[in-house]
Scaffold this motif. Structure first.
Motif, short mmCIF file in Angstrom:
data_model
loop_
_atom_site.label_atom_id
_atom_site.label_comp_id
_atom_site.label_asym_id
_atom_site.label_seq_id
_atom_site.Cartn_x
_atom_site.Cartn_y
_atom_site.Cartn_z
N LYS A 1 0.85 -1.19 0.00
CA LYS A 1 0.00 0.00 0.00
C LYS A 1 0.89 1.24 0.00
O LYS A 1 1.93 1.27 0.67
N ILE A 2 0.46 2.24 -0.76
CA ILE A 2 1.19 3.50 -0.84
C ILE A 2 0.18 4.63 -0.77
O ILE A 2 -0.93 4.52 -1.29
N GLU A 3 0.54 5.72 -0.09
CA GLU A 3 -0.38 6.84 0.07
C GLU A 3 0.01 7.98 -0.86
O GLU A 3 1.13 8.45 -0.85
N LEU A 4 -0.95 8.40 -1.68
CA LEU A 4 -0.75 9.51 -2.61
C LEU A 4 -1.51 10.72 -2.09
O LEU A 4 -2.67 10.60 -1.71
N THR A 5 -0.86 11.87 -2.05
CA THR A 5 -1.52 13.08 -1.57
C THR A 5 -1.62 14.10 -2.69
O THR A 5 -0.77 14.14 -3.58
N GLY A 6 -2.66 14.90 -2.63
CA GLY A 6 -2.86 15.93 -3.63
C GLY A 6 -3.91 16.92 -3.17
O GLY A 6 -4.51 16.77 -2.11
N GLU A 7 -4.12 17.92 -3.98
CA GLU A 7 -5.08 18.98 -3.67
C GLU A 7 -6.35 18.78 -4.50
O GLU A 7 -6.28 18.45 -5.67
N VAL A 8 -7.49 18.99 -3.86
CA VAL A 8 -8.77 18.85 -4.55
C VAL A 8 -8.93 20.01 -5.53
O VAL A 8 -8.82 21.17 -5.16
N VAL A 9 -9.20 19.66 -6.79
CA VAL A 9 -9.35 20.65 -7.85
C VAL A 9 -10.82 20.87 -8.18
O VAL A 9 -11.24 21.98 -8.50
N ARG A 10 -11.62 19.79 -8.06
CA ARG A 10 -13.03 19.88 -8.40
C ARG A 10 -13.83 18.89 -7.56
O ARG A 10 -13.36 17.79 -7.28
N VAL A 11 -15.04 19.29 -7.16
CA VAL A 11 -15.92 18.43 -6.39
C VAL A 11 -17.27 18.38 -7.10
O VAL A 11 -17.86 19.41 -7.40
N ASP A 12 -17.75 17.16 -7.39
CA ASP A 12 -19.07 16.95 -7.97
C ASP A 12 -19.93 16.23 -6.94
O ASP A 12 -19.51 16.01 -5.81
N ASP A 13 -21.13 15.80 -7.35
CA ASP A 13 -22.03 15.12 -6.44
C ASP A 13 -21.42 13.87 -5.82
O ASP A 13 -21.52 13.67 -4.61
N ASP A 14 -20.81 13.02 -6.63
CA ASP A 14 -20.27 11.77 -6.10
C ASP A 14 -18.80 11.55 -6.43
O ASP A 14 -18.24 10.52 -6.11
#
Length: 101
Positions: free
Chosen positions: A51-64
């Protein structure tokens, strides 16, 4: 898991290593992404199934779904696949003091 996610938040996605593609690239499986994804990882001792953890910034949020951008990301996954690390806080406006003389 992905409740309260908004644009600008830093999130983590737990991916599973498939195999090493080259000396500096690894193929990973990301939950709810539906296809393999290749990332840069020059760690010498990484094995399939790890298992590896990838991090990033949210660019867009939709309903699901949530679109996450970052160094090795640029993917759209379901809300349940992301975990909030830090919530974005907008900078405060400075109020201007008026000198009454």
């Amino acid at each position: 898991m992905g409740q309260g996610i908004k644009v600008g938040d830093t999130v983590a996605i737990t991916a599973t290593v498939r195999k090493r593609v080259t000396d500096d690239r690894v193929s990973v499986l990301i939950p709810s992404y539906g296809q393999p994804h290749s990332i840069v990882d020059s760690t010498p001792h990484i094995s399939s199934g790890q298992k590896i953890e990838l991090t990033g910034e949210v660019v867009r949020v939709d309903d699901d779904t949530v679109t996450v951008g970052g160094k090795d990301l640029g993917i759209t996954v379901k809300h349940s696949a992301v975990r909030l690390i830090t919530s974005y806080v907008a900078p405060k406006r400075k109020t201007q003091l008026v000198d009454k003389a």
